[in-house]
Structures are given as structure tokens and as C-alpha cells.
Scaffold this motif. Structure first.
Motif, PDB file in Angstrom:
ATOM      1  N   LEU A   7     -16.870 -18.388  -6.908  1.00  9.71           N
ATOM      2  CA  LEU A   7     -16.695 -19.514  -5.992  1.00  9.71           C
ATOM      3  C   LEU A   7     -15.719 -19.197  -4.860  1.00  9.71           C
ATOM      4  N   LEU A   8     -15.065 -18.048  -4.951  1.00 14.44           N
ATOM      5  CA  LEU A   8     -14.253 -17.560  -3.841  1.00 14.44           C
ATOM      6  C   LEU A   8     -15.114 -16.554  -3.084  1.00 14.44           C
ATOM      7  N   THR A   9     -15.981 -17.066  -2.224  1.00 16.12           N
ATOM      8  CA  THR A   9     -16.967 -16.232  -1.548  1.00 16.12           C
ATOM      9  C   THR A   9     -16.339 -15.438  -0.406  1.00 16.12           C
ATOM     10  N   GLU A  10     -17.067 -14.440   0.067  1.00 16.71           N
ATOM     11  CA  GLU A  10     -16.580 -13.642   1.184  1.00 16.71           C
ATOM     12  C   GLU A  10     -16.376 -14.502   2.429  1.00 16.71           C
ATOM     13  N   GLU A  11     -17.270 -15.468   2.647  1.00 20.30           N
ATOM     14  CA  GLU A  11     -17.133 -16.322   3.822  1.00 20.30           C
ATOM     15  C   GLU A  11     -15.894 -17.207   3.711  1.00 20.30           C
ATOM     16  N   ILE A  12     -15.609 -17.697   2.503  1.00 14.14           N
ATOM     17  CA  ILE A  12     -14.396 -18.494   2.313  1.00 14.14           C
ATOM     18  C   ILE A  12     -13.163 -17.625   2.524  1.00 14.14           C
ATOM     19  N   GLU A  13     -13.175 -16.406   1.979  1.00 17.62           N
ATOM     20  CA  GLU A  13     -12.052 -15.496   2.191  1.00 17.62           C
ATOM     21  C   GLU A  13     -11.823 -15.254   3.685  1.00 17.62           C
ATOM     22  N   ARG A  14     -12.904 -15.006   4.398  1.00 19.63           N
ATOM     23  CA  ARG A  14     -12.802 -14.752   5.836  1.00 19.63           C
ATOM     24  C   ARG A  14     -12.246 -15.967   6.566  1.00 19.63           C
ATOM     25  N   THR A  15     -12.683 -17.154   6.173  1.00 19.66           N
ATOM     26  CA  THR A  15     -12.215 -18.383   6.815  1.00 19.66           C
ATOM     27  C   THR A  15     -10.736 -18.618   6.533  1.00 19.66           C
ATOM     28  N   LEU A  16     -10.309 -18.358   5.297  1.00 18.98           N
ATOM     29  CA  LEU A  16      -8.889 -18.508   4.952  1.00 18.98           C
ATOM     30  C   LEU A  16      -8.024 -17.579   5.801  1.00 18.98           C
ATOM     31  N   GLU A  17      -8.469 -16.341   5.958  1.00 17.27           N
ATOM     32  CA  GLU A  17      -7.696 -15.394   6.767  1.00 17.27           C
ATOM     33  C   GLU A  17      -7.682 -15.798   8.238  1.00 17.27           C
ATOM     34  N   GLU A  18      -8.825 -16.286   8.733  1.00 11.18           N
ATOM     35  CA  GLU A  18      -8.886 -16.703  10.142  1.00 11.18           C
ATOM     36  C   GLU A  18      -7.947 -17.871  10.412  1.00 11.18           C
ATOM     37  N   ARG A  19      -7.921 -18.850   9.495  1.00  9.33           N
ATOM     38  CA  ARG A  19      -7.055 -20.005   9.706  1.00  9.33           C
ATOM     39  C   ARG A  19      -5.580 -19.600   9.564  1.00  9.33           C
ATOM     40  N   ALA A  20      -5.289 -18.683   8.629  1.00 12.30           N
ATOM     41  CA  ALA A  20      -3.919 -18.204   8.482  1.00 12.30           C
ATOM     42  C   ALA A  20      -3.468 -17.483   9.748  1.00 12.30           C
TER      43      ALA A  20
END
Length: 251
Positions: free
Chosen positions: A149-162
Motif C-alpha cells: 500500500l506504499l506504492t511507488e507513486e505515493i513514495e514519489r508524491t511524498l518526496e515531491e511534497r517534502a
């Protein structure tokens, strides 16, 4: 009709033609040109109907009429027909959605309702979670117990927002997931309190800016279902309850 021809007729119907129009157009492509009698011989359209159907196809720009005796019909080329139907489809789509947009913008006089939505299915929950995360301006809390449930797209979005200055925190009891979160640039993680150790249904939690929240559960068959709300009193109250039960500060 063969299966392939039936499929073609259904496809033309999806582009706005009637069944008879599709059949006559296909028949004329097979014949190259022909009279109403010729068309009726190769397709199950009554000869008496071919005339009106051909007239409609002519109006659509899909065939030409030779004023002879008897009248003969010739279809436009496949490329020309494809372009004609494409333009017609795009025009109709534009006309339809222009009206829908107008309706959406018009006030209906009703009181504003609290929006609480349900999303079912892993892919749709993925998309909604990413959408909520993408709108974060100040703070994100993302949690899950399941690595998938921690998908690559979610990981990418978390890094982008950070990277844009949003305070991003991850939460999970699973060390492997916390490690995965900590490896993301600008993201830190913590473990939630051990109120329950038999949790086998929780899916994801997404909290954004104190006014958007998504909570999901996973059924025994792996199906994920989530509720979410954004910019509502419900979301704000639920977030406050979650924060009150968390050991690590969410601010």
C-alpha cells in the motif's frame, strides 16, 4: 453476420451511427459502390430502408450519391471516414461537457453539505490517496501496515511534497515500512502506540493539512475500501481524534 462484423457494427454505434447506418457503410466498403439492391444483397438491411439510411450517411459525410438510374452510392475512403467521425465525436463531446460544466458552476440554492465519500478497489484508493497528498501545503501524515500500500507513486508524491516544504511524516508498526519511509528524501517516520496487536484489517491513513483525511480497510479477499473527506468539519474532527491518540506529535 460474422463475429468480427458484429463487433464492427457495435463499434460504429459507439461512434454515433445507427445499426443500419453501420451495416450499410460496411457493405458499401465491401462493394466499393452499389445500388440499394446491391447493398440489400450483402447485408441484412431491407432495400426500402437503404435509401433513407444512405441519405443519412450522406448528411454525415460518409458517402457520395451518384444521380443515376438506379441511384448508386459510393463510400468515402476509410481515412476520410475516420477523420469525419473523429471530428464529430470531439465536437459532440465538447458540446456535452460545456453544458455539464455550466450546470456544475450554477448555484442550486442548497445548503452546503459535509462531503464524506467512499472509494472501493485498490487502484481507486491509490489514485485518491495520491490526489489528497498532492494537494498538501503544510503537513502530511501517511501510514500503513502493508508494504504493497506504499506504492511507488505515493513514495514519489511524498518526496515531491517534502521538497516543496511540506512537513511529511510516515507512521507504521512495521520496521520494514518505516525503513522504506525513512529512505525517502525529506520524510521521517515513527511507530504508533500499541493499542491493538491483532490488527488485520487496517489499510492506509492519509492526513493532510488538518482538513483532509483518508482511512481504508482491507477485506479478507484483499479488497480495499476507504472513506475520505476534504475541507469538511468531519475531516477536522476525525483528525483531532487521531492526533489525540497518537504518541508522536503531528504538528
Amino acid at each position: 453476420m460474422s463475429t468480427d462484423q458484429t463487433d464492427a457494427v457495435e463499434a460504429f454505434e459507439g461512434l454515433g451511427l445507427t445499426s443500419y447506418e453501420a451495416k450499410v457503410f460496411i457493405a458499401l466498403q465491401q462493394l466499393g459502390s452499389g445500388t440499394a439492391r446491391d447493398v440489400a444483397r450483402v447485408v441484412d438491411v431491407p432495400r426500402s430502408q437503404v435509401y433513407s439510411v444512405a441519405e443519412s450517411l450522406e448528411e454525415r459525410g460518409l458517402l457520395e450519391v451518384q444521380q443515376s438510374s438506379p441511384i448508386r452510392y459510393r463510400p468515402v475512403s476509410v481515412d476520410e471516414a475516420r477523420e469525419t467521425l473523429r471530428e464529430r465525436f470531439e465536437n459532440e463531446q465538447e458540446r456535452a461537457f460545456e453544458y455539464v460544466e455550466t450546470v456544475r458552476e450554477e448555484p442550486n440554492g442548497e445548503e452546503e453539505q459535509e462531503d464524506i465519500w467512499t472509494v472501493r478497489g485498490r487502484t481507486r484508493v491509490d489514485d485518491r490517496a495520491v490526489d489528497i497528498l498532492s494537494n498538501a501545503e503544510e503537513q502530511i501524515v501517511f501510514g500503513t501496515r502493508l508494504p504493497e500500500l506504499l506504492t511507488e507513486e505515493i513514495e514519489r508524491t511524498l518526496e515531491e511534497r517534502a521538497a516543496s516544504g511540506v512537513d511529511v511524516m510516515g507512521v507504521s508498526r512495521e520496521p520494514v515500512i518505516r525503513s522504506q519511509l525513512d529512505d525517502l528524501e525529506g520524510v521521517s517516520s515513527f511507530s504508533p502506540p500499541d493499542h491493538r496487536t491483532d490488527d488485520e484489517r487496517s489499510g492506509r491513513i492519509v492526513i493532510v493539512d488538518d482538513d483532509s483525511v483518508l482511512l481504508s480497510v482491507v477485506d479478507d479477499d484483499g479488497t480495499e475500501t476507504a472513506i475520505w473527506s476534504a475541507g469538511s468539519l468531519f475531516a477536522s474532527v476525525l483528525i483531532q481524534l487521531i492526533e489525540a491518540n497518537a504518541e508522536a506529535p503531528m504538528r
